[in-house]
Design a protein around this motif. Structure first.
Motif, short mmCIF file in Angstrom:
data_model
loop_
_atom_site.label_atom_id
_atom_site.label_comp_id
_atom_site.label_asym_id
_atom_site.label_seq_id
_atom_site.Cartn_x
_atom_site.Cartn_y
_atom_site.Cartn_z
N GLY A 263 0.79 -1.22 0.00
CA GLY A 263 0.00 0.00 0.00
C GLY A 263 0.82 1.27 0.00
O GLY A 263 0.36 2.31 0.49
N ALA A 264 2.03 1.23 -0.54
CA ALA A 264 2.91 2.40 -0.56
C ALA A 264 3.61 2.50 -1.91
O ALA A 264 3.84 1.48 -2.57
CB ALA A 264 3.96 2.30 0.55
N LYS A 265 3.96 3.71 -2.30
CA LYS A 265 4.70 3.92 -3.53
C LYS A 265 6.13 3.42 -3.35
O LYS A 265 6.77 3.69 -2.33
CB LYS A 265 4.72 5.40 -3.93
N VAL A 266 6.63 2.68 -4.33
CA VAL A 266 7.97 2.11 -4.27
C VAL A 266 8.88 2.91 -5.20
O VAL A 266 8.58 3.08 -6.39
CB VAL A 266 7.97 0.63 -4.67
N PHE A 267 9.99 3.40 -4.66
CA PHE A 267 10.96 4.18 -5.42
C PHE A 267 12.20 3.34 -5.68
O PHE A 267 12.66 2.59 -4.82
CB PHE A 267 11.35 5.46 -4.67
N ASP A 268 12.77 3.51 -6.86
CA ASP A 268 13.96 2.76 -7.27
C ASP A 268 15.16 3.70 -7.25
O ASP A 268 15.07 4.85 -7.69
CB ASP A 268 13.74 2.21 -8.69
N GLY A 269 16.30 3.22 -6.76
CA GLY A 269 17.49 4.05 -6.71
C GLY A 269 18.75 3.25 -6.95
O GLY A 269 18.71 2.04 -7.12
N TYR A 270 19.88 3.96 -6.97
CA TYR A 270 21.17 3.31 -7.21
C TYR A 270 22.21 3.89 -6.26
O TYR A 270 22.33 5.11 -6.10
CB TYR A 270 21.63 3.54 -8.65
N SER A 271 22.97 3.00 -5.64
CA SER A 271 24.12 3.42 -4.83
C SER A 271 24.99 2.19 -4.62
O SER A 271 24.55 1.06 -4.79
CB SER A 271 23.67 3.98 -3.47
N MET A 272 26.22 2.40 -4.25
CA MET A 272 27.11 1.30 -3.88
C MET A 272 28.18 1.82 -2.93
O MET A 272 28.56 3.01 -2.99
CB MET A 272 27.73 0.62 -5.11
#
Length: 458
Positions: A263-272
C-alpha cells in the motif's frame, strides 16, 4: 536568517570550488532546514538550489576542475595511483584491484575511522575505509536530501532492512535523526517478523503510529511481497507511505506487486559502497538520474572501455570527488553495473540531471543482463520470490518450486527476445548449475518465528 544565508553560501562555495566543507556549517544548515520546515511546512525559497543541477556549461567547467583536483590528490597520496604519470590519461580501475588490495587505495594523509564491507554477492566482499569527515559530511548531505527531495518530516518513522555492513546503513542511521524523524533498525530478519513489526504500532510521542518509510533491497522486497501474499496481509495492516529499493535490479512487475501488497509507492534508486556519496534515483519515465555534483559518472563500452554511443550497452565507471572522499580514493572505478545510454536527451521532470536507462545489473550471458531475465521471470506470479536463476550453455535454469509444464510453456512463449537456447525449471536452488546469491540471503537470525526447541533442550 543571516546565519542561514552565510551557511548556504559556504555550502555553495565548497560545492563550486571543490574544497573541503566545514562540517559544523553543514550540520547547522541541516538544523536550519529542519527548523524552517517544522515552522512553515516547506524549506523556503531557493533551498532547492542546494541540490539542483546547474547550467550545463557551468557544470562542465566544474566537472573538469573537480576531476583535476581529485586526480591530483590520488596521484600524490594513494599508493595505487602514484605510479601514474599523466593526469590526462587515467586508465579505469578494475573492481578486482580494490578487492585484492584495499589498503593500496587509502590516502597517506587519511585518518581512517570506519571500515565498510560490500555484501559480496558477486565474489569476496570489498573493503572500503571512511574517515569521520566523510561519515559526518555524507550523513548531513543525506539528511538534506531526505528533507528537500524526499519529503521526510519529523513525525515520520524510517526503517532500514538492509545489511548492517554497508555504508548506507551507517549513513542513513545518522541522517534520519537529523531530520527529526525516528529511525528503526529492523535488520534483515525473517520476512514474517518484518511484516509483524511494520504492522505493530509503536506509540511514541510526536510520531506516526506505524512505520512510514522502509528502505531495503529488491530481493528482500520480493521476500516481503511473497510472505505478505501468502500470509493474507493487507495494505490496511501497514502505515507505509514510501518504500525505497536499492542495491539490486527492481523490475516493474515486482514494484507493482509490492505497491499492491504494502500500500505504498515504491521508489527505485542506485548506490554502492565503493562510490559513496554518488547515488541516483529513477524518475517516473524510467530513467536513472545520477547528479554530477559528487562524482564523475561515465558509461563505457564494457570491452573497449571507450565511451558508449547513444542507445548502447555500457558499464558505469565512477570517480567520487575528493571534496567528499579523503580516505579510500578511487579514479574511474569500474562498478560492473550495466546500463544503456539513452538514444536522445531526456525530456522528463528531471531532465536537467544526466540520465541513463535503469540499472540492468550484470551481464549474465553475453548481452543478456540481469534485468532481461528478471523482467521475464517476475512477470510470472507463479514463480517464487525472491527470483533465482542461472544460465549455463545458453539454457536458463529457473527455481520454480515444482514441475509445472503450463508455467514452462508461458515462459518459453514470452522468452523469444532473449538470446537463450531454452528454459529448464528446477525445484530448489541446489539444482541450479551455479549459485544464485541475492541480498535477501543475508538473513539475520532472530528468535521471532523460530521453530520451538525440542522438549528438554534449552
Amino acid at each position: 536568517m543571516f546565519g542561514t544565508a552565510v551557511r548556504q553560501l559556504g555550502y555553495a562555495w565548497s560545492m563550486m570550488s571543490g574544497r573541503r566543507f566545514r562540517i559544523r556549517d553543514v550540520r547547522a544548515l541541516v538544523d536550519d532546514t529542519r527548523a524552517t520546515m517544522e515552522a512553515f511546512g516547506s524549506p523556503g525559497e531557493g533551498s532547492d538550489d542546494m541540490l539542483a543541477a546547474t547550467d550545463p556549461e557551468i557544470q562542465e567547467d566544474l566537472t573538469k576542475r573537480r576531476m583535476r583536483r581529485t586526480i591530483k590528490h590520488a596521484m600524490a597520496e594513494v599508493p595505487y595511483y602514484r605510479r601514474l604519470r599523466d593526469p590526462d590519461d587515467i586508465p579505469p580501475t578494475p573492481k578486482l584491484a580494490l578487492r585484492g588490495m584495499p589498503s593500496a587505495f587509502v590516502s597517506d594523509l587519511a585518518r581512517p575511522a570506519v571500515l565498510a564491507h560490500t555484501t559480496g554477492t558477486t565474489g569476496s566482499p570489498t573493503l572500503v575505509w571512511f574517515s569521520a569527515y566523510e561519515i559526518e559530511l555524507m550523513s548531513s548531505i543525506s539528511a538534506l536530501g531526505l528533507m528537500l527531495a524526499g519529503g521526510l518530516r519529523s513525525d515520520h518513522l524510517w526503517a532500514n532492512a538492509i545489511s548492517s555492513r554497508s555504508i548506507a546503513q551507517i549513513l542513513v542511521e545518522r541522517a534520519v535523526p537529523m531530520t527529526g524523524a525516528g529511525f528503526v533498525h529492523l535488520g534483515m530478519v525473517d520476512p514474517r517478523a518484518t511484516l509483524d513489526r511494520l504492522a505493530t504500532p509503536l506509540h511514541v510521542p510526536g510520531k506516526q503510529p506505524l512505520i512510514t518509510h522502509l528502505n531495503l533491497t529488491a530481493s528482500y522486497l520480493g521476500a516481503l511481497v511473497q510472505e505478505a501474499e501468502r500470509g493474507g496481509w493487507s495494505p490496511r495492516d501497514f502505515g507505509l507511505a514510501e518504500v525505497y529499493s536499492g542495491g539490486e535490479v527492481l523490475t516493474d512487475a515486482l514494484r507493482v506487486r509490492a505497491e499492491q501488497a504494502l500500500g505504498a509507492k515504491v521508489f527505485d534508486g542506485y548506490s554502492m559502497t565503493e562510490v559513496a556519496p554518488v547515488a541516483g534515483r529513477v524518475c517516473d519515465d524510467g530513467h536513472l538520474h545520477l547528479p554530477p555534483d559528487q562524482g564523475l559518472v561515465e558509461v563505457l563500452d564494457p570491452v573497449t572501455m571507450e565511451p558508449a554511443g547513444p542507445d548502447a550497452l555500457g558499464v558505469l565507471v565512477i570517480t567520487p570527488y575528493s571534496t567528499f572522499r579523503d580516505t579510500t580514493l578511487l579514479l574511474r572505478y569500474v562498478t560492473g553495473d550495466m546500463v544503456r545510454t539513452l538514444p536522445e536527451p531526456p525530456t522528463c521532470a528531471m531532465a536537467a540531471i544526466p540520465a541513463t536507462s535503469r540499472l540492468l545489473g550484470r551481464s549474465v550471458d553475453g548481452e543478456v543482463t540481469t534485468r532481461d531475465v528478471l523482467d521475464l521471470l517476475q512477470a510470472e506470479p507463479a514463480l517464487p520470490l525472491p527470483t533465482r536463476f542461472a544460465i549455463e550453455d545458453g539454457i536458463l535454469h529457473v527455481v520454480s518450486g515444482k514441475d509445472d509444464p503450463a508455467l514452462l510453456g508461458r515462459l518459453e512463449e514470452r522468452a523469444g527476445a532473449l538470446a537463450i537456447r531454452g528454459i529448464r525449471l528446477v525445484e530448489t536452488p541446489d539444482e541450479l548449475p551455479a549459485p544464485c546469491q541475492v541480498r535477501a540471503d543475508l538473513i539475520e537470525h532472530s528468535f521471532e518465528h523460530a521453530a520451538p526447541l525440542p522438549i528438554g533442550v534449552r
